[in-house]
Write an enzyme that holds these catalytic residues in place. Structure first.
Site, short mmCIF file in Angstrom:
data_model
loop_
_atom_site.label_atom_id
_atom_site.label_comp_id
_atom_site.label_asym_id
_atom_site.label_seq_id
_atom_site.Cartn_x
_atom_site.Cartn_y
_atom_site.Cartn_z
N GLY A 190 1.08 -0.94 -0.23
CA GLY A 190 -0.17 0.24 0.18
C GLY A 190 0.54 1.13 -0.34
O GLY A 190 2.39 1.13 0.34
N ALA B 157 3.58 6.67 -7.70
CA ALA B 157 3.54 5.91 -9.01
C ALA B 157 4.69 4.82 -9.54
O ALA B 157 4.52 4.57 -11.04
CB ALA B 157 4.33 7.74 -9.92
N GLY B 158 5.30 5.07 -8.86
CA GLY B 158 6.28 3.23 -9.09
C GLY B 158 5.53 2.26 -8.50
O GLY B 158 5.78 1.27 -9.96
N HIS B 159 4.04 2.17 -8.56
CA HIS B 159 3.98 1.02 -8.11
C HIS B 159 2.83 1.54 -9.15
O HIS B 159 2.21 0.53 -9.99
CB HIS B 159 2.64 0.99 -6.93
CG HIS B 159 3.06 0.71 -5.26
ND1 HIS B 159 3.64 1.77 -4.57
CD2 HIS B 159 4.20 -0.77 -4.91
CE1 HIS B 159 4.21 1.39 -3.70
NE2 HIS B 159 4.72 0.30 -4.16
N GLU C 155 12.79 -3.24 -9.84
CA GLU C 155 14.16 -2.77 -8.99
C GLU C 155 14.55 -2.13 -8.20
O GLU C 155 15.48 -1.85 -7.78
CB GLU C 155 14.31 -3.18 -10.33
CG GLU C 155 14.25 -3.76 -11.65
CD GLU C 155 14.90 -3.77 -12.84
OE1 GLU C 155 15.77 -2.52 -13.38
OE2 GLU C 155 14.69 -4.12 -13.80
N LYS C 156 13.78 -1.19 -7.70
CA LYS C 156 14.50 -0.44 -6.51
C LYS C 156 14.56 -1.42 -5.15
O LYS C 156 15.68 -1.10 -4.85
CB LYS C 156 13.08 0.85 -5.85
CG LYS C 156 13.84 1.65 -4.29
CD LYS C 156 12.85 2.19 -4.47
CE LYS C 156 12.20 2.29 -3.82
NZ LYS C 156 12.95 1.87 -2.24
N ASP C 157 13.28 -2.76 -5.03
CA ASP C 157 14.27 -3.84 -3.82
C ASP C 157 15.41 -4.54 -5.29
O ASP C 157 14.60 -5.53 -5.09
CB ASP C 157 12.83 -4.32 -2.86
CG ASP C 157 12.66 -2.93 -2.13
OD1 ASP C 157 12.57 -2.79 -1.29
OD2 ASP C 157 11.65 -2.43 -2.76
N GLN D 210 15.56 -8.43 -2.80
CA GLN D 210 14.65 -8.80 -2.74
C GLN D 210 14.06 -9.44 -4.31
O GLN D 210 13.10 -10.65 -4.07
CB GLN D 210 13.39 -8.09 -2.85
CG GLN D 210 11.38 -8.00 -2.50
CD GLN D 210 10.76 -7.18 -2.37
OE1 GLN D 210 10.69 -7.05 -0.98
NE2 GLN D 210 10.41 -6.32 -2.84
O1 PAF Z 1 8.46 -4.74 -1.94
C1 PAF Z 1 7.15 -4.40 -0.91
O2 PAF Z 1 6.49 -3.94 -1.01
C2 PAF Z 1 7.20 -5.77 -0.13
O3 PAF Z 1 8.49 -6.23 0.69
C3 PAF Z 1 6.22 -7.12 -0.89
C4 PAF Z 1 6.72 -7.65 -1.82
C5 PAF Z 1 4.95 -6.50 -0.90
C6 PAF Z 1 6.02 -8.17 0.05
O4 PAF Z 1 5.23 -7.16 1.90
#
Ligand code: PAF
Length: 284
Positions: free
Chosen positions: A31, A35-37, A148-150, A153
């Site tokens: 949540g 704009a990235g999302h 790709e910012k994370d 991850q």
């Molecule tokens: O990148 C995020 O916002 C979170 O780590 C994710 C992938 C939604 C998992 O909670």
């Protein structure tokens, strides 16, 4: 666009669509959408028949309870944005719905998850893998989209998909930045206007380091970034690592590998910000 809060309703809704041969895109989020999302969701909409966006602040990935409490929760505004992006389903479950009992599963993808964020946020990636694997099992997406910012991850989720194994495609999407270069992050809303200006030094330093790297060694480039951040008012460097983009292990010289990325974490006041920049090559 439908708002769904239970796993049962989500499954029922998706089963029908899957049986009708529809491809399903999943965009997992916590949540506080920006704009990235939106760019992830728009890409998912372009590439799939149905797009599920999960909005869930996952407690198991926070190793700092204060960070969890302060994490912005803005479901109404998020839903409005998702509607404009063309999402089909917003899945916004409660913590009890996702974790009716403690999730004791352990995910270990060493050495990918033992460096950088893995070192400074113990347990963080275990929590990320717990929630992302649950979402994959619930949604059974055709494709799942991550920014790709994370960077770390994304590498760990790719590894989890490979090892589990999950039958889906992971799509990594480029970092979206403000016009002045600041990487978009839900955490940016916690910056004061003064801190917002200070935080700009992070991306500015990374961009400058790409130019610097063209005629300096890797060690000199690393020192360049570390010194610039140390000199910048209001910023405190947690780490800057120059790594192989596939293995995430530190690289000593530019010639050592074809894909080299600089990953940085900086505190601006008490807000922890991450960013990264590519020095060489593309993902294998
Ligand atoms: O990148 C995020 O916002 C979170 O780590 C994710 C992938 C939604 C998992 O909670």
């Amino acid at each position: 666009m439908k708002l769904i809060q239970t796993i049962k309703e989500l499954r029922t809704e998706l089963e029908g669509l899957r049986n009708a041969g529809k491809s399903i895109g999943l965009v997992p989020t916590m949540g506080a959408l920006h704009a990235g999302h939106a760019s992830l969701v728009k890409r998912a909409v372009a590439e799939n028949d149905v797009v599920v966006v999960s909005v869930f602040v996952n407690p198991t990935q926070f190793n700092d309870q204060n960070d969890l409490l302060k994490y912005p929760r803005t479901l109404e505004a998020d839903s409005a944005l998702l509607e404009t992006c063309g999402a089909s389903i917003v899945f916004a479950p409660s913590v009890e719905e996702i974790y009716p009992e403690q999730d004791t599963r352990q995910f270990s993808y060493a050495p990918l998850d033992t460096v950088m964020e893995g070192k400074f946020r113990p347990g963080h990636f275990n929590g990320v893998c717990q929630i992302v694997s649950k979402l994959f099992l619930m949604v059974e997406p055709t494709r799942a989209y991550f920014g790709e910012k994370d960077f770390q991850q994304l590498a760990i989720i790719r590894e989890m998909v490979r090892k589990y194994p999950f039958n889906l495609q992971i799509v990594g999407c480029p970092i979206v930045r403000e016009e002045d270069g600041l990487a978009l992050s839900s955490r940016n809303t916690r910056l004061s206007s003064e801190q917002r200006k200070q935080a700009l030094q992070i991306s500015a330093t990374l961009f400058a380091s790409v130019e610097f790297s063209k005629n300096h060694s890797l060690a000199e480039t690393k020192a360049f970034v570390e010194n610039k951040i140390a000199e910048a008012e209001g910023l405190r460097l947690e780490y800057f690592e120059v790594v192989d983009g596939n293995t995430l292990q530190s690289v000593a010289q530019w010639e050592d590998t074809d894909y080299i990325v600089g990953c940085i974490t900086v505190f601006c006041g008490e807000v922890r910000l991450i960013d990264n920049i590519k020095y060489r090559g593309v993902q294998a």
